[in-house]
Design a protein around this motif. Structure first.
Motif, PDB file in Angstrom:
ATOM      1  N   LYS A  71       0.819  -1.220   0.000  1.00  0.00           N
ATOM      2  CA  LYS A  71       0.000   0.000   0.000  1.00  0.00           C
ATOM      3  C   LYS A  71       0.856   1.276   0.000  1.00  0.00           C
ATOM      4  O   LYS A  71       0.326   2.376  -0.096  1.00  0.00           O
ATOM      5  N   ILE A  72       2.174   1.131   0.135  1.00  0.00           N
ATOM      6  CA  ILE A  72       3.063   2.306   0.173  1.00  0.00           C
ATOM      7  C   ILE A  72       3.723   2.448  -1.189  1.00  0.00           C
ATOM      8  O   ILE A  72       4.584   1.650  -1.568  1.00  0.00           O
ATOM      9  N   SER A  73       3.302   3.455  -1.934  1.00  0.00           N
ATOM     10  CA  SER A  73       3.891   3.667  -3.258  1.00  0.00           C
ATOM     11  C   SER A  73       5.189   4.465  -3.133  1.00  0.00           C
ATOM     12  O   SER A  73       5.400   5.199  -2.159  1.00  0.00           O
ATOM     13  N   LEU A  74       6.038   4.310  -4.132  1.00  0.00           N
ATOM     14  CA  LEU A  74       7.254   5.122  -4.152  1.00  0.00           C
ATOM     15  C   LEU A  74       6.913   6.603  -4.285  1.00  0.00           C
ATOM     16  O   LEU A  74       7.651   7.452  -3.791  1.00  0.00           O
ATOM     17  N   ASN A  75       5.779   6.899  -4.900  1.00  0.00           N
ATOM     18  CA  ASN A  75       5.352   8.294  -4.977  1.00  0.00           C
ATOM     19  C   ASN A  75       5.032   8.848  -3.590  1.00  0.00           C
ATOM     20  O   ASN A  75       5.334  10.006  -3.298  1.00  0.00           O
ATOM     21  N   ASP A  76       4.428   8.033  -2.726  1.00  0.00           N
ATOM     22  CA  ASP A  76       4.161   8.469  -1.354  1.00  0.00           C
ATOM     23  C   ASP A  76       5.467   8.912  -0.688  1.00  0.00           C
ATOM     24  O   ASP A  76       5.524   9.956  -0.041  1.00  0.00           O
ATOM     25  N   ILE A  77       6.490   8.100  -0.847  1.00  0.00           N
ATOM     26  CA  ILE A  77       7.768   8.370  -0.201  1.00  0.00           C
ATOM     27  C   ILE A  77       8.486   9.535  -0.880  1.00  0.00           C
ATOM     28  O   ILE A  77       9.095  10.367  -0.220  1.00  0.00           O
ATOM     29  N   TYR A  78       8.366   9.625  -2.193  1.00  0.00           N
ATOM     30  CA  TYR A  78       8.947  10.757  -2.918  1.00  0.00           C
ATOM     31  C   TYR A  78       8.331  12.075  -2.434  1.00  0.00           C
ATOM     32  O   TYR A  78       9.050  13.024  -2.129  1.00  0.00           O
ATOM     33  N   ARG A  79       7.007  12.120  -2.363  1.00  0.00           N
ATOM     34  CA  ARG A  79       6.342  13.351  -1.912  1.00  0.00           C
ATOM     35  C   ARG A  79       6.750  13.712  -0.489  1.00  0.00           C
ATOM     36  O   ARG A  79       6.891  14.884  -0.149  1.00  0.00           O
ATOM     37  N   LEU A  80       6.954  12.702   0.332  1.00  0.00           N
ATOM     38  CA  LEU A  80       7.325  12.923   1.726  1.00  0.00           C
ATOM     39  C   LEU A  80       8.758  13.432   1.872  1.00  0.00           C
ATOM     40  O   LEU A  80       9.035  14.294   2.702  1.00  0.00           O
ATOM     41  N   THR A  81       9.663  12.925   1.062  1.00  0.00           N
ATOM     42  CA  THR A  81      11.090  13.208   1.261  1.00  0.00           C
ATOM     43  C   THR A  81      11.711  14.148   0.240  1.00  0.00           C
ATOM     44  O   THR A  81      12.726  14.772   0.529  1.00  0.00           O
ATOM     45  N   SER A  82      11.131  14.235  -0.944  1.00  0.00           N
ATOM     46  CA  SER A  82      11.858  14.888  -2.033  1.00  0.00           C
ATOM     47  C   SER A  82      11.062  15.862  -2.873  1.00  0.00           C
ATOM     48  O   SER A  82      11.553  16.327  -3.895  1.00  0.00           O
ATOM     49  N   LYS A  83       9.836  16.150  -2.491  1.00  0.00           N
ATOM     50  CA  LYS A  83       9.007  17.054  -3.293  1.00  0.00           C
ATOM     51  C   LYS A  83       9.738  18.378  -3.521  1.00  0.00           C
ATOM     52  O   LYS A  83      10.361  18.913  -2.617  1.00  0.00           O
ATOM     53  N   ASN A  84       9.674  18.847  -4.727  1.00  0.00           N
ATOM     54  CA  ASN A  84      10.303  20.098  -5.180  1.00  0.00           C
ATOM     55  C   ASN A  84      11.829  20.032  -5.298  1.00  0.00           C
ATOM     56  O   ASN A  84      12.468  21.050  -5.469  1.00  0.00           O
ATOM     57  N   THR A  85      12.395  18.834  -5.236  1.00  0.00           N
ATOM     58  CA  THR A  85      13.848  18.759  -5.410  1.00  0.00           C
ATOM     59  C   THR A  85      14.252  18.845  -6.876  1.00  0.00           C
ATOM     60  O   THR A  85      15.418  19.084  -7.168  1.00  0.00           O
ATOM     61  N   LEU A  86      13.307  18.640  -7.784  1.00  0.00           N
ATOM     62  CA  LEU A  86      13.625  18.809  -9.201  1.00  0.00           C
ATOM     63  C   LEU A  86      13.725  20.284  -9.584  1.00  0.00           C
ATOM     64  O   LEU A  86      14.339  20.625 -10.580  1.00  0.00           O
ATOM     65  N   LYS A  87      13.126  21.126  -8.778  1.00  0.00           N
ATOM     66  CA  LYS A  87      13.090  22.566  -9.077  1.00  0.00           C
ATOM     67  C   LYS A  87      14.510  23.130  -9.083  1.00  0.00           C
ATOM     68  O   LYS A  87      15.241  22.992  -8.111  1.00  0.00           O
ATOM     69  N   PRO A  88      14.896  23.772 -10.191  1.00  0.00           N
ATOM     70  CA  PRO A  88      16.246  24.345 -10.244  1.00  0.00           C
ATOM     71  C   PRO A  88      16.356  25.596  -9.374  1.00  0.00           C
ATOM     72  O   PRO A  88      15.378  26.308  -9.149  1.00  0.00           O
ATOM     73  N   LYS A  89      17.537  25.803  -8.876  1.00  0.00           N
ATOM     74  CA  LYS A  89      17.815  27.019  -8.105  1.00  0.00           C
ATOM     75  C   LYS A  89      18.171  28.127  -9.103  1.00  0.00           C
ATOM     76  O   LYS A  89      19.037  27.956  -9.942  1.00  0.00           O
ATOM     77  N   CYS A  90      17.491  29.227  -9.012  1.00  0.00           N
ATOM     78  CA  CYS A  90      17.736  30.347  -9.927  1.00  0.00           C
ATOM     79  C   CYS A  90      18.396  31.498  -9.175  1.00  0.00           C
ATOM     80  O   CYS A  90      18.039  31.786  -8.035  1.00  0.00           O
ATOM     81  N   HIS A  91      19.324  32.128  -9.849  1.00  0.00           N
ATOM     82  CA  HIS A  91      19.941  33.329  -9.288  1.00  0.00           C
ATOM     83  C   HIS A  91      19.091  34.519  -9.705  1.00  0.00           C
ATOM     84  O   HIS A  91      18.679  34.633 -10.856  1.00  0.00           O
ATOM     85  N   SER A  92      18.814  35.379  -8.778  1.00  0.00           N
ATOM     86  CA  SER A  92      18.014  36.546  -9.126  1.00  0.00           C
ATOM     87  C   SER A  92      18.922  37.632  -9.691  1.00  0.00           C
ATOM     88  O   SER A  92      20.059  37.793  -9.279  1.00  0.00           O
ATOM     89  N   CYS A  93      18.406  38.294 -10.677  1.00  0.00           N
ATOM     90  CA  CYS A  93      19.128  39.439 -11.238  1.00  0.00           C
ATOM     91  C   CYS A  93      18.089  40.443 -11.722  1.00  0.00           C
ATOM     92  O   CYS A  93      16.898  40.163 -11.753  1.00  0.00           O
ATOM     93  N   ASN A  94      18.548  41.568 -12.110  1.00  0.00           N
ATOM     94  CA  ASN A  94      17.634  42.661 -12.437  1.00  0.00           C
ATOM     95  C   ASN A  94      17.197  42.712 -13.895  1.00  0.00           C
ATOM     96  O   ASN A  94      16.370  43.531 -14.250  1.00  0.00           O
ATOM     97  N   CYS A  95      17.730  41.850 -14.741  1.00  0.00           N
ATOM     98  CA  CYS A  95      17.317  41.903 -16.147  1.00  0.00           C
ATOM     99  C   CYS A  95      15.931  41.269 -16.305  1.00  0.00           C
ATOM    100  O   CYS A  95      15.440  40.574 -15.408  1.00  0.00           O
ATOM    101  N   GLU A  96      15.309  41.494 -17.435  1.00  0.00           N
ATOM    102  CA  GLU A  96      13.948  41.017 -17.678  1.00  0.00           C
ATOM    103  C   GLU A  96      13.880  39.487 -17.621  1.00  0.00           C
ATOM    104  O   GLU A  96      12.931  38.919 -17.076  1.00  0.00           O
TER     105      GLU A  96
END
Length: 137
Positions: A71-96
């Motif tokens: 009953k425990i899917s790998l998605n359950d564990i992914y959401r619990l431990t790793s959600k949003n880890t695919l999101k890249p880190k962006c550097h902020s700058c003032n250009c458009e």
């Protein structure tokens, strides 16, 4: 990039499936995983708080599986431990571009994470255990 918490959580759950008749200690689990016991305790605490495992304190204490492994899917564990880890880190700058790129990438990686979740939903902790059991013979 996904963090190691996902792999540690899956490893922990599979260890508990492997020994259903006995309580596993965080120390023995950490030794099996070759990581510091504090890291394992952090993962076990998260799994316990979310109802996947139970714990008992004391000399004969440890951890056991609370939910059925099928009953425990790998998605359950992914959401619990790793959600949003695919999101890249962006550097902020003032250009458009720099001012807006994070919002655009967020949309793309949100969709990618949905696809990863759909894929991981097809596999359970029991599936992982069964594959390992066949491979370990």
């Amino acid at each position: 990039m996904m963090n190691s918490d996902f792999a540690l959580a899956v490893h922990s759950l599979v260890l508990l499936v492997y020994s259903p008749e006995k309580m596993e200690t965080s120390k023995s689990m950490a030794e099996s995983m070759k990581v510091h016991p504090v890291r394992v305790r952090k993962i076990l605490s998260l799994l316990r708080k979310n109802g996947y495992i139970e714990s008992k304190e004391g000399a004969k204490g440890g951890f056991i599986l609370k939910q059925s492994a099928d009953k425990i899917s790998l998605n359950d564990i992914y959401r619990l431990t790793s959600k949003n880890t695919l999101k890249p880190k962006c550097h902020s700058c003032n250009c458009e571009i720099g001012a807006n790129i994070e919002d655009v990438l967020d949309i793309i990686f949100y969709k990618a994470e949905e696809k990863v979740g759909e894929f991981l939903e097809e596999y359970t902790i029991e599936d992982i255990f069964n594959v390992l059991k066949r491979g370990c013979k």
